[in-house]
Enzyme design. Structure first.
Site, PDB file in Angstrom:
ATOM      1  N   HIS A 194       0.832  -1.207   0.000  1.00  0.00           N
ATOM      2  CA  HIS A 194       0.000   0.000   0.000  1.00  0.00           C
ATOM      3  C   HIS A 194       0.866   1.256   0.000  1.00  0.00           C
ATOM      4  CE1 HIS A 194      -4.225  -0.936   0.059  1.00  0.00           C
ATOM      5  NE2 HIS A 194      -4.000  -1.962   0.852  1.00  0.00           N
TER       6      HIS A 194
ATOM      7  N   CYS B 119       1.172  -2.214 -18.495  1.00  0.00           N
ATOM      8  CA  CYS B 119       0.243  -1.598 -17.551  1.00  0.00           C
ATOM      9  C   CYS B 119       0.643  -1.870 -16.108  1.00  0.00           C
ATOM     10  CB  CYS B 119      -1.197  -2.057 -17.802  1.00  0.00           C
ATOM     11  SG  CYS B 119      -1.446  -3.837 -17.628  1.00  0.00           S
TER      12      CYS B 119
END
EC number: 2.7.3.9
Length: 545
Positions: free
Chosen positions: A185, A475
């Site tokens: 995160h 991506c």
């Protein structure tokens, strides 16, 4: 003064005074037993409610992924199963409430860690919630980021999602953690906020420093004995004119990764030429039953609408045992990262894929976005052909697949013969190539996107695409590194999709050099023996050019 090496996960350079983030609380004592167990147990839910409400209050001022993280953490703090187990530990074992919460959360975290993959990523969240609840019950300050009174470089063991979700990029110059990996995160939100970040910096917590210089691209942290005045390098956004190309005009589409309508709007505002990755599973992470076609159409249309007239690559559900969607009800697996996930879910449930494809086609027609569709976790040309036929039958005009496995990369020729394009997911391709769980901080260096083995696989994909005149995109978050983005272009990549905040810096860097320059840098990087040398050789090649 000393310089430590970690893994750069969000590019940019910054310097300033160090602010050390408080580590976790000490373990609460298992005794003495409460005189009134019922009254002690009754303290737990009000404490959880207080923690949840504070997190929700913070979420109201946040947007996009930051808001979702805070709302998720609030929901976890109020989880009935967690609180119920803690109350039982008080009533049946005579534990004080703080210890009961501590142990109940620990049991939950162990189960998640044993599951591996996406579920293991939630362990840090559980520990964060545990510490917040224990702090509330004991009347102490929770660990985490203290209130910032001025610009600073944050240094921590790791940062919980709720700590990073609403950081002020005007005050946080850079993030440095001793643990964590490229997909933690901390990394994801640092990129979203445009904050330089370096993770897996071994020994940073045992060093004494008042100031630091951080290079989020090179992954270096220079520790200084004295604090330095805050400074942040210009990330070159002012020199980007909104169109991806090299100095000699070779086009490289610059696109935004999205998972929601808010992400799409942020991408458009940042100048994205479209989206190279729409993560459709983000729309339904909490769905207990499969959303019907109309519900799906509405969710997809909301994210597609800001890109009317522009290309958007929609990924079908990237879900399964390691990234669970409740309505899939997939059995536990001993190794979820190698289990039923992505397109593999659809082999036994093709009707699930068909309904999603129908909703995507309808949303595209409604919004005017130029939609392509790709499948995740493809390993063979046969799987690619199966998906392509099904997608075309549903009305999809342009069909592709993600390349996340070495098998797919090595079969690039055969796969590109049956689809219209491929898009490389560098995060998964790195972890499968190096057999290194991307969530394990100790293995973060093996998941460095500059790994020569990974670059060589990408080079093969670029060659296959050139020979067939078919696009090869990236991506994965590797696209957000300005230097690496240019190297990827030199390897034959035709589009780069990334977090919106990285677009300007990548666009400016690409435009500074010709395609030939980037190709020379790519050749140097591919021939290097390790990630650090790959980056160094690429940089030296450009300096000579």
């Amino acid at each position: 003064m000393s310089t430590l090496q970690g893994v750069g996960v969000s590019p940019g350079e910054a310097a300033g005074p160090v602010l050390w983030v408080r580590d976790r609380l000490p373990d609460p004592a298992p005794g003495p037993a409460p005189a009134d167990p019922a009254a002690e147990a009754a303290r737990i839910r009000p404490a959880a409610e207080a923690v949840a409400q504070r997190l929700l209050a913070r979420s109201e001022a946040a947007t996009g992924e930051a808001r979702a993280v805070l709302e998720m953490t609030a929901a976890m703090a109020a989880d009935p199963a967690l609180l119920g187990n803690a109350e039982k530990a008080v009533a049946q074992r005579g534990l004080p409430a703080p210890r009961a919460v501590f142990e109940a959360a620990g049991e939950f975290a162990e189960l998640l860690a044993a599951s591996g993959g996406y579920l293991a990523e939630r362990v840090r969240d559980v520990h964060d919630v545990r510490d917040r609840l224990v702090a509330e019950l004991t009347g102490t300050a929770p660990p985490g980021v203290p209130e910032l009174t001025g610009p600073a470089v944050l240094v921590a063991r790791d940062l919980a999602p709720a700590d990073t979700a609403d950081l002020d990029p005007g005050l946080v110059l850079a993030l440095v953690t001793e643990e964590g990996g490229p997909t933690s995160h901390t990394a994801i939100l640092a990129r979203a906020l445009g904050i330089p970040a370096v993770v897996a910096v071994r020994g940073v917590l045992s060093a004494a420093a008042a100031g630091a210089r951080v290079d989020g691209a090179a992954g270096t942290v220079e520790l200084l004995e004295q604090a330095v005045a805050p400074e942040s390098a210009d990330r070159a956004g002012a020199r980007w004119h909104g169109s991806g190309s090299t100095a000699d005009g070779h086009p490289i589409k610059l696109l935004a990764n999205i998972g929601s309508a808010a992400d799409a709007r942020a991408g458009v505002d940042a100048g994205a030429e479209g989206s190279g990755l729409f993560r459709t599973e983000f729309c339904f992470l909490d769905a207990a039953v499969e959303p019907d076609a109309e519900t799906q159409r509405q969710a997809y249309a909301a994210a597609l609408r800001p890109f009317a007239g522009k290309p958007v690559v929609v990924r079908t559900l990237d879900a399964g045992a390691d990234k669970p969607l409740p309505f899939l009800d997939i059995a536990d697996e001993p190794n979820p990262a190698l289990g039923v996930r992505g397109l593999r879910v659809a082999f036994d449930r093709p009707e699930l894929l068909d309904r999603q494809l129908t909703a995507i086609v309808a949303a595209a027609a409604e919004t005017g976005a130029v939609v392509s569709v790709m499948a995740p976790m493809v390993a063979t040309a046969g799987e690619a052909a199966w998906f392509a036929e099904r997608a075309r039958d549903a009305g999809v005009e342009r069909v592709g697949v993600m390349v996340e496995t070495p098998a797919a990369a090595l079969c690039a020729d055969e796969i590109l013969d049956v689809v219209d394009f491929v898009s490389i997911g560098t995060n998964d391709l790195a972890q499968y190539t190096c057999a290194a769980d991307r969530m394990t901080g100790a293995l973060a260096a093996l998941n460095d996107p500059w790994q020569p083995a990974l670059l060589r696989l990408i080079a093969g994909l670029g060659r296959a695409g050139r020979e067939r005149g078919k696009p090869v995109g990236v991506c994965g978050e590797a696209a957000a590194d300005p230097l690496l983005a240019g190297v990827l272009a030199g390897l034959g990549v035709t589009s780069l999709s990334m977090t919106a905040t990285a677009l300007a810096a990548v666009g400016a860097a690409l435009a500074e050099r010709t395609l030939s320059d980037w190709q020379d840098a790519a050749r140097q990087a591919v021939a290097a023996p390790d990630p650090a040398e790959a980056r160094s050789r690429a940089g030296r090649s450009l300096e000579r050019g």
